[in-house]
Design a protein around this motif. Sequence first.
Motif, PDB file in Angstrom:
ATOM      1  N   LYS A 164       0.875  -1.171   0.000  1.00  0.00           N
ATOM      2  CA  LYS A 164       0.000   0.000   0.000  1.00  0.00           C
ATOM      3  C   LYS A 164       0.906   1.212   0.000  1.00  0.00           C
ATOM      4  O   LYS A 164       1.713   1.374   0.914  1.00  0.00           O
ATOM      5  CB  LYS A 164      -0.881   0.028   1.245  1.00  0.00           C
ATOM      6  N   ALA A 165       0.803   2.026  -1.023  1.00  0.00           N
ATOM      7  CA  ALA A 165       1.753   3.122  -1.125  1.00  0.00           C
ATOM      8  C   ALA A 165       1.094   4.370  -1.669  1.00  0.00           C
ATOM      9  O   ALA A 165       0.058   4.315  -2.331  1.00  0.00           O
ATOM     10  CB  ALA A 165       2.919   2.723  -2.021  1.00  0.00           C
ATOM     11  N   ILE A 166       1.698   5.488  -1.359  1.00  0.00           N
ATOM     12  CA  ILE A 166       1.276   6.767  -1.915  1.00  0.00           C
ATOM     13  C   ILE A 166       2.514   7.396  -2.553  1.00  0.00           C
ATOM     14  O   ILE A 166       3.565   7.478  -1.921  1.00  0.00           O
ATOM     15  CB  ILE A 166       0.726   7.705  -0.818  1.00  0.00           C
ATOM     16  N   VAL A 181       5.769   8.675  -0.860  1.00  0.00           N
ATOM     17  CA  VAL A 181       5.527   9.405   0.375  1.00  0.00           C
ATOM     18  C   VAL A 181       5.350   8.439   1.526  1.00  0.00           C
ATOM     19  O   VAL A 181       5.819   8.643   2.632  1.00  0.00           O
ATOM     20  CB  VAL A 181       4.265  10.265   0.243  1.00  0.00           C
ATOM     21  N   SER A 182       4.635   7.383   1.261  1.00  0.00           N
ATOM     22  CA  SER A 182       4.395   6.423   2.314  1.00  0.00           C
ATOM     23  C   SER A 182       4.198   5.071   1.664  1.00  0.00           C
ATOM     24  O   SER A 182       3.565   4.976   0.612  1.00  0.00           O
ATOM     25  CB  SER A 182       3.160   6.845   3.105  1.00  0.00           C
ATOM     26  N   TRP A 200       1.953  -5.293   3.773  1.00  0.00           N
ATOM     27  CA  TRP A 200       1.290  -6.143   4.745  1.00  0.00           C
ATOM     28  C   TRP A 200       1.262  -7.550   4.187  1.00  0.00           C
ATOM     29  O   TRP A 200       0.784  -7.776   3.077  1.00  0.00           O
ATOM     30  CB  TRP A 200      -0.145  -5.666   4.998  1.00  0.00           C
ATOM     31  N   GLU A 204      -7.404   3.448 -11.834  1.00  0.00           N
ATOM     32  CA  GLU A 204      -8.685   4.142 -11.779  1.00  0.00           C
ATOM     33  C   GLU A 204      -8.465   5.630 -11.588  1.00  0.00           C
ATOM     34  O   GLU A 204      -7.657   6.048 -10.766  1.00  0.00           O
ATOM     35  CB  GLU A 204      -9.546   3.601 -10.639  1.00  0.00           C
ATOM     36  N   ALA A 260      -9.977  13.876  -9.732  1.00  0.00           N
ATOM     37  CA  ALA A 260      -9.215  13.506  -8.544  1.00  0.00           C
ATOM     38  C   ALA A 260      -7.747  13.803  -8.791  1.00  0.00           C
ATOM     39  O   ALA A 260      -7.280  13.763  -9.932  1.00  0.00           O
ATOM     40  CB  ALA A 260      -9.398  12.028  -8.260  1.00  0.00           C
ATOM     41  N   HIS A 261      -7.039  14.093  -7.727  1.00  0.00           N
ATOM     42  CA  HIS A 261      -5.630  14.387  -7.894  1.00  0.00           C
ATOM     43  C   HIS A 261      -4.776  13.142  -7.810  1.00  0.00           C
ATOM     44  O   HIS A 261      -3.576  13.230  -7.568  1.00  0.00           O
ATOM     45  CB  HIS A 261      -5.192  15.414  -6.853  1.00  0.00           C
ATOM     46  N   GLN A 315      -5.532   5.652  -8.840  1.00  0.00           N
ATOM     47  CA  GLN A 315      -5.455   4.482  -7.970  1.00  0.00           C
ATOM     48  C   GLN A 315      -5.047   3.287  -8.820  1.00  0.00           C
ATOM     49  O   GLN A 315      -5.745   2.943  -9.760  1.00  0.00           O
ATOM     50  CB  GLN A 315      -6.803   4.183  -7.328  1.00  0.00           C
ATOM     51  N   ASN A 352      -1.416  -1.784  -4.220  1.00  0.00           N
ATOM     52  CA  ASN A 352      -2.477  -0.792  -4.194  1.00  0.00           C
ATOM     53  C   ASN A 352      -1.792   0.559  -4.026  1.00  0.00           C
ATOM     54  O   ASN A 352      -1.425   0.944  -2.935  1.00  0.00           O
ATOM     55  CB  ASN A 352      -3.377  -1.096  -2.993  1.00  0.00           C
ATOM     56  N   VAL A 353      -1.579   1.223  -5.136  1.00  0.00           N
ATOM     57  CA  VAL A 353      -0.745   2.424  -5.109  1.00  0.00           C
ATOM     58  C   VAL A 353      -1.561   3.643  -5.517  1.00  0.00           C
ATOM     59  O   VAL A 353      -2.324   3.585  -6.482  1.00  0.00           O
ATOM     60  CB  VAL A 353       0.462   2.269  -6.061  1.00  0.00           C
ATOM     61  N   GLU A 354      -1.426   4.679  -4.746  1.00  0.00           N
ATOM     62  CA  GLU A 354      -2.037   5.945  -5.141  1.00  0.00           C
ATOM     63  C   GLU A 354      -0.951   6.823  -5.741  1.00  0.00           C
ATOM     64  O   GLU A 354       0.047   7.115  -5.083  1.00  0.00           O
ATOM     65  CB  GLU A 354      -2.662   6.627  -3.915  1.00  0.00           C
ATOM     66  N   ARG A 378      -0.152  10.380  -7.256  1.00  0.00           N
ATOM     67  CA  ARG A 378      -0.724  11.726  -7.365  1.00  0.00           C
ATOM     68  C   ARG A 378      -0.090  12.485  -8.520  1.00  0.00           C
ATOM     69  O   ARG A 378       0.995  12.148  -8.968  1.00  0.00           O
ATOM     70  CB  ARG A 378      -0.510  12.490  -6.067  1.00  0.00           C
ATOM     71  N   TRP A 379      -0.769  13.496  -8.974  1.00  0.00           N
ATOM     72  CA  TRP A 379      -0.187  14.289 -10.061  1.00  0.00           C
ATOM     73  C   TRP A 379      -0.326  15.773  -9.771  1.00  0.00           C
ATOM     74  O   TRP A 379      -1.090  16.169  -8.909  1.00  0.00           O
ATOM     75  CB  TRP A 379      -0.874  13.973 -11.389  1.00  0.00           C
TER      76      TRP A 379
END
Lengths: 472, 739
Positions: free
Chosen positions: A206-208, A216-217, A221, A348, A425-426, A429, A467-469, A471-472
């Motif tokens: 799980k990452a951002i 960033v994070s 798991w 997405e 959305a910024h 997903q 599951n990575v977010e 951003r742009w």
Amino acid sequence: MAIDGLIVLDNTGRPIIQSGFRSTSTAYPLLHVDAFNSALSKASRPQDIDPVIYVPAYNNVESPSACCHVSCGDIRFLCPVSGDDPLFAFAFLRTFIDILYEYFGNVSATTMKENFDVVYQLLEETLDSGGHPLTTSPNALRDIVLPPSLLTKLLSVAGANINSTINSGSGLGAAGGPFSSPIPWRKAGLRYASNEIYFDMVEELKAIVNKHGVTVSSSVWGKIETNSKLSGTPDCLLTFTNARVLTDCAFHPCVRLQRWTRDKALSFVPPDGRFVLAEYRYSPNPSTTPASGSASATSTAIANLAKDNVPIPFSIKMAIDLEASGGSFDITLTSRLSTRPLENLVAEFNLGEGSGAIKCVASRGLGGFGSRLGMESGVPGNIGASWAFDSNKKVLRWEITSIPPSSVWNLHGSFSTSTSVPRPAHALQVRFEIQSHTFSALKVEQLKVTGETYKPYKGVRGRSIGNVEWRW
Amino acid sequence: MSVRGPRKGENYELSVDLNSEYREKRKDAIKRVIASMTVGKDVSGLFPDVLKNMQTDDLEQKKLVYLYLMNYAKTQPELVILAVNTFVKDTDDPNPLVRALAIRTMGCLRAEKIIDYLCDPLQKCLRDENPYVRKTAALCVAKLYDLKPELVIDNGFLEQLQEMIADSNPMVVANTVAALTDIHVAATSQPSTSSSDPGIFIITTSILNKLLIALNECSEWGRVAVLNALARYVAQDEKESEHICERVVPQFQHVNGSVVLAAVKVIMIHMRGVRREELIKQLVRKMAPPLVTLLSSPPEVQWVALRNINLLLQKRPDLLSNEMRVFFCKYNDPLYVKVEKLDIMVRLASENNLDALLSELKEYASEVDVDFVRKSIKAIGQTAVKIDAAAERCVNVLLDLIGTRVSYVVQEAVVVMKDIFRKYPSTYEGVIPTLCANLDELDEPEAKASLIWIIGEYANKIDNADELLGIFVDTFTEESYPVQLQTLTAVVKLFLKKPDSSQGVVQRVLTTATKDCDSPDVRDRAYIYWRLLSTDPGAAKAVVLAHRPPISIPRTTVSPALLEELLGEIGSLASVYHKPAETFVGRGRVGADSVQRKGAEFADDALSTQKALQTVVAGQQAENLLDFDDEPATEGQPSGLAATEVLSQTPAAANLLAGTSSNPLDDLVSIFGGAGGGLQASAAPQSSFGGLAPFGSGFGSNPMSPAPPQATSPGVPMGGASKSPAPPQQPQDDLLGLF
């Protein structure tokens, strides 16, 4: 007092099945159904309703209560609690849903209605009317509630009574009846023709990632899903070559904790069938994680951030131009893996309120030809990229079934919005899978089975999901 | 409800099938009956027919019939009697499943008539050789107690349960503990019972040891029951507390989140008895990983976990100091999770993680959801107020956000800037022009009031302050009351700072406020100012331009006493709502139980007084328990005197706040006399709360550090405010006389 009962609602908010409530008033469950439905109708997005709804008392005699709810497929599970412990209720709901999956394969209003007799029996066995969960281990449940299989149906039509073992209570081994096993999670007297045990290490990243492409994070798991088909009472010892990558572990009750603390080996007598042996968090640099004190982590913490992050197996470049009533975008995804393909990747992109009129081209490589449907299997190298727009949720989905190592994929297109200022959305997903790979590179050294004479067949597999977010 | 259905229709067909000579047909009919029952059709008329099918070898069929009986026993108690014989016979069945099923169903029927037949079979089942039957029987005792306590006591079931705590099977132990706890709760919720009542489940040292042994062996649900029992235990000495903690800590590694939280609860309670710093540190360190693990769960579990983490952080701020990144919000997180994460991120903010935090918050401020955007901007302000070193960077981020010119972003940023000015007076005056440039875009009262406050505060540094305020004076009567109040105060400040250029505007505003304004608060304040200005400009300066103590972020959002209590209920609804349990939920738990608990845990009277006050406030909010953060919006009134009027809307809260005042402005009291003193007293705490209103759950959540005895004394201020200034006879003359 913990859980008052359980109600299953269909997608129109009508109760399908409910457990017996001890409450003196028959209005009590209805009150909760109403409270939930009105909360649902008020919420702008169904997933934004508070998970614990406050339900005021309908008269002065009763005290107010709270309604915990979880959705699953097209149905909702409500769990009224009037004492305390919402987490207890959620944990129970989760367990109950798992049991339903175990029994029926999928959970929907239709399966609930078709198998209501089994569901009722399960409810009776798992939840006492006083609110105490009873038997929730699938092993033990199978002894007392028969799963609906084709075989049972056929047999019952043929008139054979396969229930006899359960009904007589004598067919359950010399020990005499269910729940007589000395080990609560394992049935006594199990026999298998071929003894097998499989371990699936499933890790989820799980990452951002921020707009500069910096993580960033991120956290991984992991779960060790186990399927055990072993006779008798085997005592297993699972050792790892690199056990130190496992942090924040949580174990199935069968694992002997002292042994783990002492020499990082999992020693256990497994339950029968499928179960989760352990859950863990993988941190690439375990030496910095212990929260020994905030003082030690001043400048080093910042320096270590890069090291602490798990590398994301792909990179994305997004260029988005927004103008009045619309915009265009160009998204390029590059795999960073060198040997394995990324599979079932789904990206997405929520285009925001009022968006529509999507025109897209999904292609492979920079100069590839566009394909609206992405099903042109004839063009080599352009297989399996497609896009779709969900006009209800305003979400653009970009799917790629398999991304070979280092390949480049592109999606570009435009959209228009009914509002003058488009507000997409910024973030993108991205979900994906990688077969036979774990982020932690956790390796099983050995599985020793003692206490039984046979040599079991052992299997270990790794699988990663992400599951990575972005951003742009 | 007809006893017999008509001779045709669905029920009639079912009735025929129920009496069929073929077993399969009968079983199928029973299923259909249950199916009709599920969808709410009345099938009670089939009672006798269904009952006939009760005696069967088919366990599944028996279960279905029992299910039917449970559903209709309440409405057809006479008919249930017919079933008693079968029930009693079933409790002697060779199959343990049948025995357990019979005893469980009898306990669930809740029909008076059947209860008397229950005791003998229950007696047998409690001693059954099969653990499954024993554990079922144990729970049945609790149900019997619920219906007829004297039967349980007369038959000695309680003693039997006590013995069963030592049962060889851990599942039986767990269920026995659960049953005893249920009985305990039921017994103690009746005010008449004394502590010697046999219903009470007192945990002795020997029981404690049995529980600790059972803890590691029973099922997850059993563990929760045992842990809850351990939480009630009062440790004899420090050694015992340590022992309990050490034995409970391994439960942190259980996969079930509710076990983890129950274990956290037990540790938090028994840690109070531990004095060894080393051990406490170790326990806290071990608590962090399982809490973080809960964040990988589905959103609803995350939410419960986050609410509890929030609480734990208030007690142990160092708990998750290195873990802030885990709390970063994702776009797809449900709003309720995001909001909680935001709150925790601010709690975890430190100089080390500042940059990461701020860039996250800035990111959130560009999201689509308006509520979340506002909360993120508030969080930036809270960070600035919390960490001195962060202020400048926060201000820069806010300026960037104002640059986006998105209306609600700008407005929220202005409100937040006001708090930063409160905390760091005369530091960031350079941004004032930027703020003033956005004057036209502000349409929300809070944002307007904030900007007006800033203009008034820095009137001497803003060249065109009189022009700017003039705009608001022109539209004075159209503005909302908070804006009117701010305008009034700001103009008076302006006048005191630049008397030459603003004489006209101050006169205009005072006239409008006293003549054309329908709010008594605004009018009264105008009179006070007028009076002050006309009698003693020096005093006016001392009051209006008084030095205000800087604001700070409270470490806790609930009172220390309440925090202790909530920590003792980790995982429960109380800890999720951050309210004491008796204010909202619980079956009659307000009774003897809570009194006892308080007697045992905090023998301190002062604490319970505080809690009582707390409860009053919580009670006011009980209606909207779930939206904690919406309310404080009205509190954002910045300046000292302005606060009183706002506060006066909630007298209890004002009392509370006044009670906590250390009253640094005491010397000003003389100016106003007695009643004015009340004003100042409540103004002072407001100055430290107003700015951070968005932080917690409104009034009820303000820290109450000083002892409460004075809490009730300054009940006067609201009345006083409107009484104190005698209406000036000839205001114009008075004012002119000044010059």
